[in-house]
Motif scaffolding. Structure first.
Motif, PDB file in Angstrom:
ATOM      1  N   ILE A 194     -25.650   7.830   0.917  1.00 32.07           N
ATOM      2  CA  ILE A 194     -26.564   8.559   1.801  1.00 32.07           C
ATOM      3  C   ILE A 194     -26.270  10.051   1.733  1.00 32.07           C
ATOM      4  CG2 ILE A 194     -27.318   8.858   4.198  1.00 32.07           C
ATOM      5  CD1 ILE A 194     -26.439   6.003   4.738  1.00 32.07           C
ATOM      6  N   ARG A 195     -27.333  10.859   1.758  1.00 32.63           N
ATOM      7  CA  ARG A 195     -27.173  12.310   1.830  1.00 32.63           C
ATOM      8  C   ARG A 195     -28.237  12.890   2.756  1.00 32.63           C
ATOM      9  NH1 ARG A 195     -29.080  13.668  -4.425  1.00 32.63           N
ATOM     10  NH2 ARG A 195     -31.331  13.295  -4.138  1.00 32.63           N
ATOM     11  N   CYS A 196     -27.863  13.929   3.485  1.00 33.07           N
ATOM     12  CA  CYS A 196     -28.777  14.619   4.389  1.00 33.07           C
ATOM     13  C   CYS A 196     -29.589  15.636   3.589  1.00 33.07           C
ATOM     14  CB  CYS A 196     -27.970  15.318   5.480  1.00 33.07           C
ATOM     15  SG  CYS A 196     -28.962  16.179   6.722  1.00 33.07           S
ATOM     16  N   VAL A 197     -30.900  15.690   3.819  1.00 32.38           N
ATOM     17  CA  VAL A 197     -31.762  16.569   3.018  1.00 32.38           C
ATOM     18  C   VAL A 197     -32.791  17.282   3.894  1.00 32.38           C
ATOM     19  CG1 VAL A 197     -31.550  15.182   0.905  1.00 32.38           C
ATOM     20  CG2 VAL A 197     -33.363  14.657   2.548  1.00 32.38           C
ATOM     21  N   ASP A 198     -33.251  18.406   3.401  1.00 33.31           N
ATOM     22  CA  ASP A 198     -34.422  19.098   3.959  1.00 33.31           C
ATOM     23  C   ASP A 198     -34.281  19.491   5.429  1.00 33.31           C
ATOM     24  OD1 ASP A 198     -35.640  18.758   1.481  1.00 33.31           O
ATOM     25  OD2 ASP A 198     -36.509  16.823   2.055  1.00 33.31           O
ATOM     26  N   VAL A 200     -22.235  10.293   1.115  1.00 33.39           N
ATOM     27  CA  VAL A 200     -21.184   9.394   1.576  1.00 33.39           C
ATOM     28  C   VAL A 200     -21.652   7.963   1.329  1.00 33.39           C
ATOM     29  CG1 VAL A 200     -22.087   9.272   3.940  1.00 33.39           C
ATOM     30  CG2 VAL A 200     -19.660   8.835   3.528  1.00 33.39           C
ATOM     31  N   VAL A 201     -20.714   7.070   1.036  1.00 36.38           N
ATOM     32  CA  VAL A 201     -21.035   5.660   0.807  1.00 36.38           C
ATOM     33  C   VAL A 201     -20.622   4.853   2.037  1.00 36.38           C
ATOM     34  CG1 VAL A 201     -20.583   3.607  -0.591  1.00 36.38           C
ATOM     35  CG2 VAL A 201     -20.816   5.851  -1.685  1.00 36.38           C
ATOM     36  N   VAL A 202     -21.548   4.047   2.544  1.00 35.76           N
ATOM     37  CA  VAL A 202     -21.295   3.242   3.745  1.00 35.76           C
ATOM     38  C   VAL A 202     -21.572   1.768   3.466  1.00 35.76           C
ATOM     39  CG1 VAL A 202     -21.779   5.121   5.354  1.00 35.76           C
ATOM     40  CG2 VAL A 202     -23.654   3.658   4.577  1.00 35.76           C
ATOM     41  N   THR A 203     -20.973   0.913   4.299  1.00 33.78           N
ATOM     42  CA  THR A 203     -21.191  -0.533   4.222  1.00 33.78           C
ATOM     43  C   THR A 203     -22.011  -0.982   5.412  1.00 33.78           C
ATOM     44  OG1 THR A 203     -19.085  -0.890   3.077  1.00 33.78           O
ATOM     45  CG2 THR A 203     -20.063  -2.794   4.177  1.00 33.78           C
ATOM     46  N   VAL A 204     -22.959  -1.882   5.182  1.00 34.39           N
ATOM     47  CA  VAL A 204     -23.796  -2.401   6.263  1.00 34.39           C
ATOM     48  C   VAL A 204     -22.998  -3.402   7.084  1.00 34.39           C
ATOM     49  CG1 VAL A 204     -25.890  -3.673   6.841  1.00 34.39           C
ATOM     50  CG2 VAL A 204     -25.875  -2.106   4.893  1.00 34.39           C
ATOM     51  N   THR A 205     -22.854  -3.118   8.394  1.00 35.32           N
ATOM     52  CA  THR A 205     -22.083  -4.000   9.270  1.00 35.32           C
ATOM     53  C   THR A 205     -22.841  -4.404  10.527  1.00 35.32           C
ATOM     54  OG1 THR A 205     -21.104  -2.110  10.437  1.00 35.32           O
ATOM     55  CG2 THR A 205     -19.902  -2.975   8.524  1.00 35.32           C
ATOM     56  N   ASP A 206     -24.022  -3.827  10.778  1.00 37.48           N
ATOM     57  CA  ASP A 206     -24.683  -4.076  12.046  1.00 37.48           C
ATOM     58  C   ASP A 206     -26.194  -3.909  11.919  1.00 37.48           C
ATOM     59  OD1 ASP A 206     -24.898  -4.738  14.700  1.00 37.48           O
ATOM     60  OD2 ASP A 206     -23.973  -2.915  15.467  1.00 37.48           O
ATOM     61  N   PHE A 207     -26.878  -4.303  13.000  1.00 33.09           N
ATOM     62  CA  PHE A 207     -28.331  -4.195  13.116  1.00 33.09           C
ATOM     63  C   PHE A 207     -28.663  -3.134  14.150  1.00 33.09           C
ATOM     64  CE2 PHE A 207     -32.120  -5.981  15.502  1.00 33.09           C
ATOM     65  CZ  PHE A 207     -33.070  -5.540  14.583  1.00 33.09           C
ATOM     66  N   ALA A 267     -20.535  12.599   9.868  1.00 28.35           N
ATOM     67  CA  ALA A 267     -19.950  13.940   9.844  1.00 28.35           C
ATOM     68  C   ALA A 267     -19.709  14.459   8.437  1.00 28.35           C
ATOM     69  CB  ALA A 267     -18.642  13.949  10.625  1.00 28.35           C
ATOM     70  N   GLU A 268     -19.770  13.578   7.437  1.00 32.98           N
ATOM     71  CA  GLU A 268     -19.580  14.016   6.056  1.00 32.98           C
ATOM     72  C   GLU A 268     -20.870  14.502   5.410  1.00 32.98           C
ATOM     73  OE1 GLU A 268     -17.242  11.777   3.423  1.00 32.98           O
ATOM     74  OE2 GLU A 268     -15.650  11.388   4.885  1.00 32.98           O
ATOM     75  N   ILE A 269     -22.008  14.281   6.107  1.00 35.15           N
ATOM     76  CA  ILE A 269     -23.272  14.736   5.529  1.00 35.15           C
ATOM     77  C   ILE A 269     -24.039  15.685   6.436  1.00 35.15           C
ATOM     78  CG2 ILE A 269     -23.510  12.628   4.162  1.00 35.15           C
ATOM     79  CD1 ILE A 269     -25.679  11.748   6.211  1.00 35.15           C
ATOM     80  N   ALA A 270     -23.718  15.689   7.759  1.00 38.20           N
ATOM     81  CA  ALA A 270     -24.480  16.518   8.699  1.00 38.20           C
ATOM     82  C   ALA A 270     -23.583  16.935   9.864  1.00 38.20           C
ATOM     83  CB  ALA A 270     -25.691  15.752   9.223  1.00 38.20           C
ATOM     84  N   LYS A 271     -24.062  17.903  10.637  1.00 37.18           N
ATOM     85  CA  LYS A 271     -23.308  18.380  11.797  1.00 37.18           C
ATOM     86  C   LYS A 271     -23.433  17.378  12.939  1.00 37.18           C
ATOM     87  CE  LYS A 271     -24.087  23.206  10.484  1.00 37.18           C
ATOM     88  NZ  LYS A 271     -24.691  24.497  10.863  1.00 37.18           N
ATOM     89  N   ARG A 272     -22.315  17.143  13.630  1.00 40.64           N
ATOM     90  CA  ARG A 272     -22.281  16.136  14.692  1.00 40.64           C
ATOM     91  C   ARG A 272     -23.247  16.447  15.836  1.00 40.64           C
ATOM     92  NH1 ARG A 272     -16.750  15.809  13.195  1.00 40.64           N
ATOM     93  NH2 ARG A 272     -15.991  13.653  12.945  1.00 40.64           N
ATOM     94  N   LYS A 273     -23.494  17.713  16.109  1.00 46.02           N
ATOM     95  CA  LYS A 273     -24.331  18.071  17.255  1.00 46.02           C
ATOM     96  C   LYS A 273     -25.820  17.839  16.993  1.00 46.02           C
ATOM     97  CE  LYS A 273     -24.285  23.014  16.007  1.00 46.02           C
ATOM     98  NZ  LYS A 273     -23.943  24.363  16.502  1.00 46.02           N
ATOM     99  N   SER A 274     -26.148  17.426  15.785  1.00 43.75           N
ATOM    100  CA  SER A 274     -27.546  17.116  15.484  1.00 43.75           C
ATOM    101  C   SER A 274     -27.928  15.790  16.122  1.00 43.75           C
ATOM    102  CB  SER A 274     -27.774  17.060  13.971  1.00 43.75           C
ATOM    103  OG  SER A 274     -26.937  16.097  13.375  1.00 43.75           O
TER     104      SER A 274
END
Length: 252
Positions: free
Chosen positions: A83-87, A99-106, A136-143
């Motif tokens: 996943i990457r944050c864009v635009d 960042v690479v994430v694993t699906v763990t929830d709905f 936090a690895e792709i975008a600012k937390r306060k967003s």
């Protein structure tokens, strides 16, 4: 004949390369993302995939929940996404790191709110509810909510598949975690020394069950992932296995 053999060999190798690189070459798709606040930046509560405390299965720090259309009734549990944050010049980190994430929830829908304000997981929206550490690895937390791009990637795991036993006398269930490559398990069979191969049904998430008494015998497992690849781990659990124990098998 030599030319024909060379062409045939080339096509076979090309097909193999396509299968190996299918996730790596997958095109980026558009979606949105938010994150769940937690004291250590992770998702630690039991989710819809049945993993329990996901730190124990090494999914905690970089994990995500998916909206209905992506979750696909739990069959996507264990899959890995890049996943990457864009635009979004205000919230995305400079350079759009991924960042690479694993699906763990709905991520459950909330039809009382609009899809652009609180109802982000409403059908048919494609949305990722990420762990705070991953976000936090792709975008600012306060967003609040950010536009992203995502694609499926292969899961890189350390060690073998893990099988966690649960159930009762005549109801056997196993949770399968730490799955490499596709990450998604689509079929499971179990075999005791007193039985043949028994197909198991998906109970929920990556929990699989059968209504058979399998106690007091060593257990073997046959696991198939999305791409159709199957791996067999023989005698994973010894004859004296107990409910609640976890055993390790082979890896894809």
């Amino acid at each position: 004949m030599g030319v024909l053999q060379s062409i045939f060999l080339y096509l076979v190798l090309l097909q193999a390369c396509i299968k190996v690189s299918s996730y790596r070459d997958e095109e980026w798709k558009s979606a949105t993302a938010t994150y769940i606040q937690d004291k250590d930046g992770s998702l630690i509560t039991e989710g819809a995939c049945g993993y329990g405390d996901i730190h124990k299965v090494d999914y905690g720090k970089y994990s995500t929940g998916l909206s209905t259309i992506l979750f696909n009734k739990g069959s996507t549990c264990g899959a890995c996404y890049e996943i990457r944050c864009v635009d979004h010049i205000l919230w995305c980190l400079i350079g759009s790191p991924s960042v690479v994430v694993t699906v763990t929830d709905f991520c459950a829908p909330n039809y009382g709110l609009s899809s652009d304000y609180g109802g982000w997981c409403n059908f048919p929206s494609e949305h990722f509810e990420m762990s705070e550490a991953a976000f936090a690895e792709i975008a600012k937390r306060k967003s609040d909510i950010v536009p992203i791009q995502y694609r499926r990637v292969k899961c890189k795991r350390t060690g073998g598949l893990k099988f966690t036993m649960s159930g009762s006398y005549n109801f056997y269930q196993v949770l399968i975690t730490n799955v490499g490559l596709d990450g998604e398990v689509v079929a499971v069979k179990v075999k005791g020394t007193k039985t043949g191969w028994i197909p198991m049904a998906r109970n929920w998430g990556q929990n699989w069950h059968c209504n058979v008494n399998l106690q007091k015998q060593p257990l073997s497992f046959e696991v198939t992932i999305t791409s159709g690849k199957t791996i067999t781990s023989y005698n994973v659990a010894p004859a004296n296995w107990q409910f609640g124990q976890t055993f390790e098998g082979k890896q894809f």
